[in-house]
Design an enzyme around this catalytic site. Structure first.
Site, mmCIF file in Angstrom:
data_model
loop_
_atom_site.group_PDB
_atom_site.id
_atom_site.type_symbol
_atom_site.label_atom_id
_atom_site.label_comp_id
_atom_site.label_asym_id
_atom_site.label_seq_id
_atom_site.Cartn_x
_atom_site.Cartn_y
_atom_site.Cartn_z
ATOM 1 N N SER A 124 14.264 -3.305 1.369
ATOM 2 C CA SER A 124 15.019 -2.371 0.538
ATOM 3 C C SER A 124 16.260 -3.060 -0.047
ATOM 4 O O SER A 124 16.140 -4.055 -0.765
ATOM 5 C CB SER A 124 15.363 -1.122 1.339
ATOM 6 O OG SER A 124 15.863 -0.092 0.517
ATOM 7 N N ASP B 91 6.321 5.114 -2.869
ATOM 8 C CA ASP B 91 7.691 4.626 -2.812
ATOM 9 C C ASP B 91 8.310 4.732 -4.202
ATOM 10 O O ASP B 91 7.720 4.259 -5.178
ATOM 11 C CB ASP B 91 7.680 3.167 -2.354
ATOM 12 C CG ASP B 91 9.055 2.557 -2.189
ATOM 13 O OD1 ASP B 91 10.058 3.220 -2.507
ATOM 14 O OD2 ASP B 91 9.119 1.402 -1.730
ATOM 15 N N HIS C 262 8.288 4.314 1.419
ATOM 16 C CA HIS C 262 9.392 3.365 1.537
ATOM 17 C C HIS C 262 9.913 3.382 2.973
ATOM 18 O O HIS C 262 10.135 4.434 3.560
ATOM 19 C CB HIS C 262 10.515 3.766 0.585
ATOM 20 C CG HIS C 262 11.627 2.777 0.530
ATOM 21 N ND1 HIS C 262 11.565 1.622 -0.207
ATOM 22 C CD2 HIS C 262 12.854 2.769 1.126
ATOM 23 C CE1 HIS C 262 12.681 0.942 -0.064
ATOM 24 N NE2 HIS C 262 13.487 1.619 0.743
#
Length: 313
Positions: A162, A255, A285
């Site tokens: 991320s 995601d 995600h």
């Protein structure tokens, strides 16, 4: 492909964890409450399961321009191992050395590799370039000190998930630009690539899949401030990707960041960078670091470790 059943169950049971009720960017009081809550809960390992033993785990600090940066070094058995410098996710506003501790222990044993986890400074208290400066300082330090903790300075990996994926990506670019340290591999796990968040997946999966597009926008906003588009702010801000180290890029089907991750894979390939892409079409995600609640994450962890081994053989 339909959502993984275990992931769907997790979302049904823990949907309240999703940050859908994010205050507007001009609601200073609401943002202050949000960040206070995140700071108090950022170290939870409930999603990752029990931490396995590693031969040696050591907490240290690394000198940097902004002060001492805390790091945690995971050392499995063996010598002359690859060195992975890892940057945690958290949309630039949450996370610490505890955040991914169980999974990093597993990766250290499975690759095997020495892993240096970086506790970089967080927004909004520390906006750009704080997190990036901390991250690159640790990469530089770790490469110089690699042999002292049993690692190979010729096999340095930058890795993150991320927001950490964004930091790993721009660290690889700066290392290329400055000619040092030598980075052998970049591993970007559903990385934050572009602050614009204008892709189809950012719209399609904006809410209902734990990490929301609104929260991602907030993270970029408080991290970048007025610096959007400046060098090293994000991978998307860098026009020249030639000469970068090989990359492993992981994406997930449900995601908000899916499409920008897939686009970045193509940009890297167009620039002549060797890319190994892994797409998990039935996942959300963050899932790769949730083996405690999503059993399929165990396969992803094993797969990522195997891909790193292959690239560094």
């Amino acid at each position: 492909m339909t959502l993984d059943p275990d992931t769907a169950t997790f979302l049904d049971q823990f949907g309240a964890m999703a940050l859908s009720a994010v205050p507007s960017l001009d609601d200073e009081a609401g943002l202050a409450v949000l960040f206070e809550g995140l700071a108090s809960g950022g170290g939870s390992n409930l999603l990752e399961g029990e931490p396995p033993p590693v031969a040696r785990v050591e907490d240290r600090t690394v000198p940097a321009a902004g002060g001492e940066v805390p790091v945690r070094i995971y050392r499995p058995g063996g010598t002359n191992l690859p060195l992975v410098v890892f940057f945690h996710g958290g949309v630039f506003v949450l996370g610490d050395l505890e955040m991914h501790d169980p999974v990093l222990r597993r990766l250290a044993n499975a690759i095997p590799a020495v892993i240096v986890s970086v506790d970089y400074r967080l927004a909004p208290a520390h906006a750009f370039p704080a997190a990036f400066d901390d991250s690159f300082a640790v990469v530089t330090w770790a490469a110089k000190e690699a042999e002292s903790f049993g690692a190979d300075p010729q096999r340095v990996v930058v890795m993150g998930d991320s927001a950490g994926g964004a930091l790993a990506g721009v660290a690889a670019i700066r290392a290329r630009d400055e000619g040092s340290p030598r980075v052998a591999l970049q591993v970007l796990v559903y990385p934050m690539i572009d602050p614009a968040l204008e892709t189809g997946s950012a719209s399609e999966f904006a809410e209902g899949y734990l990490t929301t597009t609104t929260f991602l926008q907030l993270g970029w906003h408080v991290y970048l401030g007025r610096n959007k588009g400046e060098p090293y702010t994000s991978p998307s801000a860098m026009s020249d990707l030639r000469g970068l180290p090989p990359a492993i890029v992981v994406t997930a089907g449900y995601d908000p960041l899916r499409d920008e991750g897939l686009d970045y894979i193509e940009r890297l390939r167009d620039a002549g960078v060797a890319v190994t892409a892994r797409h998990y079409p039935d996942q959300i995600h963050g899932y790769a670091f949730m083996p405690g609640v999503i059993p399929a994450a165990n396969d992803a962890i094993t797969d990522i470790a195997a891909l790193i081994r292959v690239e560094l053989r």
